[in-house]
Scaffold this active site. Sequence first.
Site, PDB file in Angstrom:
ATOM      1  N   GLY A  33       0.896  -1.082   0.046  1.00 59.78           N
ATOM      2  CA  GLY A  33      -0.099   0.012   0.072  1.00 59.78           C
ATOM      3  C   GLY A  33       0.875   1.228   0.134  1.00 59.78           C
ATOM      4  N   SER A  34       0.036   2.529   0.035  1.00 61.11           N
ATOM      5  CA  SER A  34       1.007   3.710  -0.122  1.00 61.11           C
ATOM      6  C   SER A  34       1.878   3.993   1.089  1.00 61.11           C
ATOM      7  CB  SER A  34      -0.039   4.841  -0.459  1.00 61.11           C
ATOM      8  OG  SER A  34      -1.071   4.961   0.481  1.00 61.11           O
ATOM      9  N   ASP A  85       3.193  -2.773   8.282  1.00 53.32           N
ATOM     10  CA  ASP A  85       2.299  -2.681   7.313  1.00 53.32           C
ATOM     11  C   ASP A  85       1.065  -1.745   7.639  1.00 53.32           C
ATOM     12  OD1 ASP A  85       0.986  -3.191   4.638  1.00 53.32           O
ATOM     13  OD2 ASP A  85       0.226  -4.905   5.118  1.00 53.32           O
ATOM     14  N   ALA A  87      -2.965  -0.214   7.167  1.00 48.94           N
ATOM     15  CA  ALA A  87      -4.159  -0.741   7.368  1.00 48.94           C
ATOM     16  C   ALA A  87      -5.336   0.526   6.728  1.00 48.94           C
ATOM     17  CB  ALA A  87      -4.530  -0.663   8.932  1.00 48.94           C
ATOM     18  N   LYS A  98      -7.800  -4.631   6.889  1.00 49.05           N
ATOM     19  CA  LYS A  98      -7.065  -4.521   5.784  1.00 49.05           C
ATOM     20  C   LYS A  98      -7.360  -5.199   4.540  1.00 49.05           C
ATOM     21  CE  LYS A  98      -2.844  -5.539   6.804  1.00 49.05           C
ATOM     22  NZ  LYS A  98      -2.583  -4.232   5.919  1.00 49.05           N
ATOM     23  N   GLY A 100      -7.281  -3.180   1.318  1.00 56.14           N
ATOM     24  CA  GLY A 100      -7.823  -2.341   0.329  1.00 56.14           C
ATOM     25  C   GLY A 100      -6.930  -2.504  -0.908  1.00 56.14           C
ATOM     26  N   GLU A 107      -0.975 -10.796   3.518  1.00 55.03           N
ATOM     27  CA  GLU A 107      -0.548  -9.934   4.630  1.00 55.03           C
ATOM     28  C   GLU A 107      -0.802 -10.878   5.864  1.00 55.03           C
ATOM     29  OE1 GLU A 107      -3.122  -6.665   3.782  1.00 55.03           O
ATOM     30  OE2 GLU A 107      -1.364  -5.498   2.834  1.00 55.03           O
ATOM     31  N   LYS A 125      -7.509   6.559   9.500  1.00 50.54           N
ATOM     32  CA  LYS A 125      -7.839   5.357   9.537  1.00 50.54           C
ATOM     33  C   LYS A 125      -8.279   4.991  11.043  1.00 50.54           C
ATOM     34  CE  LYS A 125      -5.867   4.597   5.727  1.00 50.54           C
ATOM     35  NZ  LYS A 125      -4.651   4.187   5.472  1.00 50.54           N
TER      36      LYS A 125
HETATM   37  C1  5RP Z   1      -3.331  -3.570   1.272  1.00 51.26           C
HETATM   38  C2  5RP Z   1      -3.652  -3.170   2.632  1.00 51.26           C
HETATM   39  C3  5RP Z   1      -3.002  -1.615   2.924  1.00 51.26           C
HETATM   40  O1  5RP Z   1      -2.170  -1.835   4.176  1.00 51.26           O
HETATM   41  C4  5RP Z   1      -4.191  -0.841   3.244  1.00 51.26           C
HETATM   42  O2  5RP Z   1      -5.120  -0.925   2.336  1.00 51.26           O
HETATM   43  C5  5RP Z   1      -3.707   0.766   3.712  1.00 51.26           C
HETATM   44  O3  5RP Z   1      -3.425   1.127   2.382  1.00 51.26           O
HETATM   45  P1  5RP Z   1      -2.759   2.609   2.527  1.00 51.26           P
HETATM   46  O4  5RP Z   1      -1.513   2.583   3.259  1.00 51.26           O
HETATM   47  O5  5RP Z   1      -2.355   2.979   0.811  1.00 51.26           O
HETATM   48  O6  5RP Z   1      -3.647   3.521   2.723  1.00 51.26           O
HETATM   49  O7  5RP Z   1      -4.226  -3.740   3.452  1.00 51.26           O
HETATM   50  O8  5RP Z   1      -4.156  -4.525   0.976  1.00 51.26           O
END
Ligand code: 5RP
Length: 222
Positions: A33-34, A85, A87, A98, A100, A107, A125
């Site tokens: 993710g970002s 990671d 979320a 998680k 997205g 994960e 979040k």
């Molecule tokens: C990917 C995930 C990511 O950790 C989650 O979607 C958060 O993403 P971002 O840091 O882009 O907001 O679970 O499957």
Amino acid sequence: MTQDQLKQAVARAAIEYIKPKLFNDSIIGVGTGSTANFFIDYLGEISDRFAGAVASSDASAARLKKLGIEVLDCNSVSELVVYVDGADESNAYLHLIKGGGAALTREKIVRAVSNEFVCIADESKWVDVLGKFPLPVEVIPMARSYVARELVKLGGAPVYREGVVTDNGNVILDVYNLQIIDPVNLEITINQITGVVTNGLFAAKGADVLLLGTKDGVKTIF
Ligand code: 5RP
């Protein structure tokens, strides 16, 4: 501060948090993710302090490799010292939603193998009750309609994430309208539906620590 600046701040904070835990032979679990991408970029700066990483997605693996970080097969690793990671949602118990980015199954595997899960997220979040973010469920393609009907029975409104195939060759149902009062039980219940690979609730095994990026600085929540 922008949302991206908050993500960068927690990614930096994660580097400082994990540094004392690293040895030359340490393997790190790295998410997707970002926010995780910022973490990966900063990880490149300390790549001489650990042996390698297990990635939760092909995209993260490619990003790590570009920085010269060795990416290992999860099957060749007995434990990960730490997993970092992002979320989509966290509550005060560090139960998470998680997935997205559709990487939820890998994960969850990386989380299972890791000694400690450090979640990094900006303050958008943080929620009282999980479920405003639609709950991702990874499903074997043949079972998509059946699983959707079962999710409706649980009170959810599943929507097929069109055009998305996971790294494992499966599809995603995003489940709307869930007020997740009991995340541990819902995680177990959904995982018992035939055809479900896993769902995006990380509650039975949530995060151990959350580094939350706020306008007042990064908060460390245990
Ligand atoms: C990917 C995930 C990511 O950790 C989650 O979607 C958060 O993403 P971002 O840091 O882009 O907001 O679970 O499957």
